[in-house]
Write a protein that holds these residues in place. Structure first.
Motif, PDB file in Angstrom:
ATOM      1  N   ARG A  54      56.686  76.614 -12.945  1.00  0.00           N
ATOM      2  CA  ARG A  54      57.895  77.056 -13.639  1.00  0.00           C
ATOM      3  C   ARG A  54      58.698  75.845 -14.130  1.00  0.00           C
ATOM      4  NH1 ARG A  54      61.166  81.664 -13.105  1.00  0.00           N
ATOM      5  NH2 ARG A  54      59.875  82.438 -11.420  1.00  0.00           N
ATOM      6  N   ARG A  55      58.886  74.866 -13.250  1.00  0.00           N
ATOM      7  CA  ARG A  55      59.632  73.647 -13.573  1.00  0.00           C
ATOM      8  C   ARG A  55      58.880  72.838 -14.651  1.00  0.00           C
ATOM      9  NH1 ARG A  55      63.781  70.543 -14.276  1.00  0.00           N
ATOM     10  NH2 ARG A  55      63.530  68.380 -13.728  1.00  0.00           N
ATOM     11  N   ALA A  56      57.564  72.780 -14.522  1.00  0.00           N
ATOM     12  CA  ALA A  56      56.762  72.032 -15.480  1.00  0.00           C
ATOM     13  C   ALA A  56      56.912  72.627 -16.880  1.00  0.00           C
ATOM     14  CB  ALA A  56      55.293  72.036 -15.054  1.00  0.00           C
ATOM     15  N   LEU A  57      56.924  73.965 -16.958  1.00  0.00           N
ATOM     16  CA  LEU A  57      57.072  74.628 -18.256  1.00  0.00           C
ATOM     17  C   LEU A  57      58.426  74.307 -18.877  1.00  0.00           C
ATOM     18  CD1 LEU A  57      55.369  78.067 -17.653  1.00  0.00           C
ATOM     19  CD2 LEU A  57      54.814  76.442 -19.457  1.00  0.00           C
ATOM     20  N   LYS A  62      61.504  71.655 -23.014  1.00  0.00           N
ATOM     21  CA  LYS A  62      62.615  70.779 -23.382  1.00  0.00           C
ATOM     22  C   LYS A  62      62.131  69.535 -24.122  1.00  0.00           C
ATOM     23  CE  LYS A  62      66.001  70.311 -20.098  1.00  0.00           C
ATOM     24  NZ  LYS A  62      66.397  70.036 -18.700  1.00  0.00           N
ATOM     25  N   GLY A  63      60.824  69.377 -24.228  1.00  0.00           N
ATOM     26  CA  GLY A  63      60.286  68.223 -24.934  1.00  0.00           C
ATOM     27  C   GLY A  63      60.306  66.947 -24.111  1.00  0.00           C
ATOM     28  N   VAL A  64      60.466  67.102 -22.795  1.00  0.00           N
ATOM     29  CA  VAL A  64      60.492  65.934 -21.908  1.00  0.00           C
ATOM     30  C   VAL A  64      59.071  65.535 -21.515  1.00  0.00           C
ATOM     31  CG1 VAL A  64      61.258  65.130 -19.622  1.00  0.00           C
ATOM     32  CG2 VAL A  64      62.783  66.519 -21.029  1.00  0.00           C
ATOM     33  N   ALA A  65      58.202  66.542 -21.450  1.00  0.00           N
ATOM     34  CA  ALA A  65      56.828  66.290 -21.018  1.00  0.00           C
ATOM     35  C   ALA A  65      55.863  67.071 -21.900  1.00  0.00           C
ATOM     36  CB  ALA A  65      56.650  66.713 -19.560  1.00  0.00           C
ATOM     37  N   PHE A  74      48.495  82.282 -18.439  1.00  0.00           N
ATOM     38  CA  PHE A  74      49.448  82.307 -19.547  1.00  0.00           C
ATOM     39  C   PHE A  74      50.801  82.782 -19.057  1.00  0.00           C
ATOM     40  CE2 PHE A  74      45.580  82.345 -21.946  1.00  0.00           C
ATOM     41  CZ  PHE A  74      45.903  81.689 -23.114  1.00  0.00           C
ATOM     42  N   LEU A  75      51.827  82.236 -19.670  1.00  0.00           N
ATOM     43  CA  LEU A  75      53.160  82.793 -19.457  1.00  0.00           C
ATOM     44  C   LEU A  75      53.524  83.494 -20.752  1.00  0.00           C
ATOM     45  CD1 LEU A  75      55.986  83.042 -18.047  1.00  0.00           C
ATOM     46  CD2 LEU A  75      56.597  81.055 -19.416  1.00  0.00           C
ATOM     47  N   VAL A  84      49.964  77.955 -18.949  1.00  0.00           N
ATOM     48  CA  VAL A  84      50.611  77.341 -17.788  1.00  0.00           C
ATOM     49  C   VAL A  84      49.887  76.031 -17.470  1.00  0.00           C
ATOM     50  CG1 VAL A  84      51.232  77.629 -15.364  1.00  0.00           C
ATOM     51  CG2 VAL A  84      51.290  79.599 -16.912  1.00  0.00           C
ATOM     52  N   PRO A  85      50.632  74.923 -17.395  1.00  0.00           N
ATOM     53  CA  PRO A  85      49.972  73.633 -17.163  1.00  0.00           C
ATOM     54  C   PRO A  85      49.510  73.432 -15.727  1.00  0.00           C
ATOM     55  CG  PRO A  85      52.339  73.323 -17.400  1.00  0.00           C
ATOM     56  CD  PRO A  85      52.076  74.789 -17.549  1.00  0.00           C
TER      57      PRO A  85
END
Ligand SMILES: [Zn+2]
Length: 202
Positions: A54-57, A62-65, A74-75, A84-85
């Protein structure tokens, strides 16, 4: 994101998206795909952390990662479908401070496994105190290297003395939770995820 969805899922359009969304919600409630651990890499590909999917998504949105590896789930939210990564990488290099864990009573007790570092007694957190190895009154600071878990009897016995003066010996040299410790934990977790291996075993 929508092009990815089309490539992967075949049928396109709102109707299909709605169907997949319903399917995804069903799977999320069972599969906990959003709680799956995700390996976080620095921009340099160096592994630096583990977080929940969830945090990774959020970081990706946000374009941070960016996503480096996917976990196959899939989400689906509204008309958007995201893979989902399993591994993400920060786009900007972040300097990782030597002490990445906050210095706190809780973390000191965690590091010392609720064990008095002088007499090796294991006690509940409430029955332990923190001892300054070099007493504060003699210039000792509140750092990872100078604080240890200690039972009350040992703490009273030691008082304002250095361990040697009190004829007491530390079970082991107190150290910070460092990057090495974190890498070890990540390697242990990575054994269950093939996609992590190439970033953790080199
Ligand atoms: Zn003790």
């Amino acid at each position: 994101m929508s092009s990815r969805f089309e490539t992967e899922a075949g049928p396109t359009g709102r109707h299909a998206a709605g169907l997949f969304a319903a399917a995804a919600m069903h799977r999320d409630s069972n599969g906990n795909a959003l709680h799956a651990p995700v390996l976080v890499l620095n921009a340099s590909y160096e592994p630096i952390n583990v977080c929940a999917a969830r945090r990774a998504l959020v970081l990706v949105l946000k374009g941070v990662a960016m996503t480096e590896e996917e976990n196959g789930h899939f989400l689906h939210a509204a008309r958007i479908a995201m893979r989902v990564p399993s591994v993400i990488r920060l786009l900007e290099y972040r300097r990782i401070p030597h002490q990445s864990r906050a210095l706190s009573r809780k973390n000191i007790l965690l590091r010392d496994r609720n064990t008095c570092q002088y007499c090796a007694t294991v006690l509940p957190s409430g029955e332990l105190t923190l001892d300054h190895v070099i007493p504060r009154s003699r210039g000792g600071s509140s750092t990872w290297e100078n604080l240890v878990a200690c039972c009350h009897p040992c703490n009273r016995r030691k008082g304002n003395q250095f361990p040697l003066e009190a004829c007491m010996k530390l079970m082991r040299e107190p150290r910070a939770f460092n990057l090495h410790t974190s890498c070890h934990i990540m390697r242990l977790m990575g054994r269950s995820d093939d996609k992590w291996r190439k970033y953790l075993f080199y």
